[in-house]
Design an enzyme around this catalytic site. Sequence first.
Site, mmCIF file in Angstrom:
data_model
loop_
_atom_site.group_PDB
_atom_site.id
_atom_site.type_symbol
_atom_site.label_atom_id
_atom_site.label_comp_id
_atom_site.label_asym_id
_atom_site.label_seq_id
_atom_site.Cartn_x
_atom_site.Cartn_y
_atom_site.Cartn_z
ATOM 1 N N GLY A 192 0.811 -1.217 0.000
ATOM 2 C CA GLY A 192 0.000 0.000 0.000
ATOM 3 C C GLY A 192 0.841 1.263 0.000
ATOM 4 O O GLY A 192 0.359 2.330 -0.367
ATOM 5 N N HIS A 270 -2.058 10.127 -1.625
ATOM 6 C CA HIS A 270 -1.067 10.441 -0.587
ATOM 7 C C HIS A 270 0.238 10.920 -1.235
ATOM 8 O O HIS A 270 0.867 10.202 -2.006
ATOM 9 C CB HIS A 270 -0.834 9.170 0.227
ATOM 10 C CG HIS A 270 0.019 9.350 1.428
ATOM 11 N ND1 HIS A 270 1.324 8.942 1.483
ATOM 12 C CD2 HIS A 270 -0.249 9.879 2.643
ATOM 13 C CE1 HIS A 270 1.830 9.208 2.688
ATOM 14 N NE2 HIS A 270 0.890 9.776 3.412
ATOM 15 N N GLU A 322 -3.542 13.298 3.472
ATOM 16 C CA GLU A 322 -2.218 13.939 3.269
ATOM 17 C C GLU A 322 -1.911 13.951 1.783
ATOM 18 O O GLU A 322 -0.858 13.495 1.340
ATOM 19 C CB GLU A 322 -1.163 13.165 4.065
ATOM 20 C CG GLU A 322 -1.568 12.980 5.529
ATOM 21 C CD GLU A 322 -0.666 12.037 6.332
ATOM 22 O OE1 GLU A 322 0.161 11.346 5.729
ATOM 23 O OE2 GLU A 322 -0.787 12.019 7.565
ATOM 24 N N CYS A 418 7.666 9.760 10.835
ATOM 25 C CA CYS A 418 8.377 9.543 9.587
ATOM 26 C C CYS A 418 9.315 10.692 9.258
ATOM 27 O O CYS A 418 10.395 10.476 8.702
ATOM 28 C CB CYS A 418 7.388 9.323 8.442
ATOM 29 S SG CYS A 418 6.186 10.617 8.241
#
Lengths: 656, 656
Positions: A192, A270, A322, A418
């Site tokens: 994904g 995204h 996002e 992240c």
Amino acid sequence: MNNINIKITTPFWLNYFKLIKNEMLPYQWAVLNDTADIVIEKERDAAYIPSQKSHAIENFKIAAGLKTGHHYGMVFQDSDVYKWLEAAAYCLKRFPDKEVQKITDDLINLIGKAQESNGYLNTYFTIEAPTRKFKRLYQSHELYCAGHFIEAAVAYYEAVNNKHALNIACKLADHLCHTFGNAPNQIHDYDGHEEIEIGLLRLYKITKNKNYLNLAHFFLYERGKDPEFFHKQVSADPDKSVLIEGMDNFKASYYQNHKPILEQTTAEGHAVRVTYMCTAMAMLANEADDTAILEAAKKLWQNITQKRMYITGGIGSTVIGEAFTTDYDLPNDSMYCETCASIGLIFFAGNMLKNDINSHYSNIMEKALYNTVIGGMALDGKHFFYVNPLEVNPAICHTNPSKSHVKTTRPAWFGCACCPPNIARLIASLDSYIYTIKNNIIYCNLYLANCCTLSVNGKNIAFTEETNYPWDGNINFTINTARQFGLGLRIPDWCESFTLKLNDKNLLYNIKNGFIIIDRNWSVNDQIELILSMPVQIYTSHPSIIADSGKLAIQRGPLMYCLEGVDNGSNLHLLYLSKNAIFTEQQKNSALGNIITLETTAQKLCSDFNWHNHLYYNARHIKNKFIPQKIQLIPYYTWGNRGENEMRLWLNEYNS
Amino acid sequence: MNNINIKITTPFWLNYFKLIKNEMLPYQWAVLNDTADIVIEKERDAAYIPSQKSHAIENFKIAAGLKTGHHYGMVFQDSDVYKWLEAAAYCLKRFPDKEVQKITDDLINLIGKAQESNGYLNTYFTIEAPTRKFKRLYQSHELYCAGHFIEAAVAYYEAVNNKHALNIACKLADHLCHTFGNAPNQIHDYDGHEEIEIGLLRLYKITKNKNYLNLAHFFLYERGKDPEFFHKQVSADPDKSVLIEGMDNFKASYYQNHKPILEQTTAEGHAVRVTYMCTAMAMLANEADDTAILEAAKKLWQNITQKRMYITGGIGSTVIGEAFTTDYDLPNDSMYCETCASIGLIFFAGNMLKNDINSHYSNIMEKALYNTVIGGMALDGKHFFYVNPLEVNPAICHTNPSKSHVKTTRPAWFGCACCPPNIARLIASLDSYIYTIKNNIIYCNLYLANCCTLSVNGKNIAFTEETNYPWDGNINFTINTARQFGLGLRIPDWCESFTLKLNDKNLLYNIKNGFIIIDRNWSVNDQIELILSMPVQIYTSHPSIIADSGKLAIQRGPLMYCLEGVDNGSNLHLLYLSKNAIFTEQQKNSALGNIITLETTAQKLCSDFNWHNHLYYNARHIKNKFIPQKIQLIPYYTWGNRGENEMRLWLNEYNS
């Protein structure tokens, strides 16, 4: 990269390297080990994001059987460790350090112990859900984490010439090659979150094992062939518990899974995922001479940079997913502009340059680097933005939940962490983005002072570059190797006049694809002097961008500038600037470091009306006037380092 | 209300009454019975909102034991029926109709059968969760639904003089009086959504049963004493299943539960809840002569209307929680501005006038009514907005999920269908807002043609008002009763000049609290002529409203005007208007009805630059020029009736 040795000497970047070595890496290591004294912030108000501790190293110890307990954190918590390791590797290459290497060697040992005998490596599934491996690829991030470990292992091998991590990576990659593919007994699909493709292609470059190239090709080309794939996998999984709350409602385009990648012409979903996918496409194009995937990557590059990118190099117009939204939808106060997405854009640009020499990749790389990426980190190296707004009003961010993702100052760490280690690994590997070497020509993408020895057509070329970039545009090259080769000098998109001299004599030149190529038989001590004129520039935006309409943005060299309340008072939206404004540059060593600030006179919109209890009033009874006000602009990357206050990048245009 | 008989004759409103009688009520009745052929739209992308059918009448049949099956829909689905019944009652009062009354009588019978023997009435809990009654007050809407039924019952009694519904309401209210209160065996608290207080106070007015007054007082004064109350109730409920997904994360202020209501000075949380609470506060102040609660209501009124209200009378700046945010935070393209919230603001204004005669309540009532409320309904009476934006760009609404709640055209019905029947009941009861009678004075809040007989100090006063308002400001009163009384004529806030004549002679006057009071011994056929000058007005906004800064809004009389793409092309944000613009008024009978449009010349910002693949460019190389463009503005309430297109209310100001 073909670089053999690049020693960066620019104070601007040396400061960042020291921050990374002395502050970021030790600090992030403490966070990963839960020994840092910090408040971990949710990057947005999502109930599912854990935020009490990192626990990332502890997860490995439990998976390795050295401790008992449960996995804690995001399902992709391992990747924080891998990105830290990758950054540490780049740092060790620049600053060899036995103590640090002891830590990284021990960490790699620990990771090796956490790896299962068949090569599988993921602490969440090993500890919590061994029967669900690869059964929820849209949420599981198993291949994403694997990709990050492989990247770290390659970097570590290149940095310290130690194969332990690389062996773990190959064992892991071999397991994936065995598990995924078109054969009936293999899993037919992909992750994904793109990332494994990058890892495999880097591993292929080192090992030349074609299986890794083929698996990256497989993952990229399978993507989007069946937009329903992820839903089918979920239906087939007897265990209905979700791995990440809130990911069930995203559409296929969130995962770039809505159509085959060769058919994708707009950046959807995204933003980080898009840039990682595109980076892998550019890498595959280069490694496999795949022109079809290169053309697809070019289309996505054009859509992003010509229709869907902020002037800061930020991307992602909405917090929900996002994600990208639509062409020219670029709101300045509610956007996402995730730091990692701009990092991904730099990866993408760097890899496109290997296929297609053109300065527009370098220009965007520079824009993203000097604005959103370094703006994502506080000047102390210990606080980080996930979201990088172009306009901030603290009272609104605190009370309007539609903007609660916009932080007004940089938090210390995030539950979904992240960005901080991604900044570290990008900056620590900055040398790999400076030059692109192709067809006996060294192209300079980024200007910064360095001494380097590069391998061109198998021969070493040494030269020195001196400059105080980004603060001025005077750039001097001294050639240290007598040899025939080309030097490609980028003329930045912001630069409108420059002078170029070879050994003190003006040089005739052509600009091709944004570069001046000086191809000659060089002598030792040949001198190139490039002076890029670096005045303050005023930018305006495409008429279809509603949010920027009637507004101006200030840039000097690669740096965007902005206003902060601490310098200019509140109500920054009442300040108007003429495009004929004259700026004074001030070299200042302040709380924001040794920077150049810009001063000019704006016009503040004032009215003679006592607004008192009125919200709206007859305009014809109010005399507005503009009152001159001195304003000070600071580089955008330095905003939010002096406490909470208003900030604004796009300023209203004053039509004088 | 003290009104005995008001017959509205203005074509503008007669058209709405006919729409309600002939279109809305039959249509909504079909929806409630699942016989309408429609697509039911989620009002936002919330997975928890059912949208296949209404099922509301079916729920009553199941609760009454006439059918078997499960409850379907929101936990507050009953309230759709009650609001429809209330609207039908007002309509029956105006247009007696035996067939309609057969339907409403049957419906009341059905509701009576669904009521439990102890008086409890709520189909969800009766059918699905009898053991959880009153155990989850923050989500259950049990008292909210009860309040709506009581309001409907009072309206029905007043309309047709039939006590059946009223008896059910009293039995229900008695059950609540028994269940809630300060005694040890009673539930000590209140509903998550204010409304029962309004119902109880209306029932008290009819029945004079002090228990109802006392319970309303109890509910209001308990609110916010313990901000943790709702969480404590949830903890105590052994059944952990939620009644409405997504409501667990809301803070106490969402429910106006963050502090005692007398201490609340700013409007916080869900906008509809705030206005219903404030309405009840104003009602209690009036019924119980409670000056403390009146002062608290005034503070909230001021905060809403002086700091947190759109120029359309819309309120609620964010979709998340459909809520207020902070002072002056009024974004035009991502707001909520729920139709029901503006309806609540009218309830609040109407009840404040009973305590505190001041035209600012009437002015805001008029603003909300003529803009957001009637704008919430399509001109066909069968499509509705939940969210009322001031700026719409369809491409962005479709792709940016932060704006997915902003519909570009009115959907037919909503899964959470509070707004359509709320519009119906407000407009159907419009006569109760026209006049406020106090101290022998009849104050005219709203101007519209009507013949009325009002009861003033126990004596009937009859007069006729003739006007074509809101299209012009010529208003004529003919007095039909010879008696001493005062007539209070509101001078609207938008009106800057007017003439006033009594029997054709100029009249000396004072304006007090926004009204001219003509207190005299009237003769039959006395004529009052008030001519409110109604030129096009140009409004500007408080300097702290970022979204409106440098922009102008156009108003004529009570109507705000806007631009639509269908009339003016795309890129409405490139149009600039001078505050010295001269407008031409055009009376038009078009697809938008018989309206006045405004035409003027704006300046369109154009550049000589070929933007092609550029997103940003050096402003000094671009010559912008303004090219005159004829524009047509339409009343805001009529937007979105000609298909999907851009819309904009606040226009950029052109500084000529």
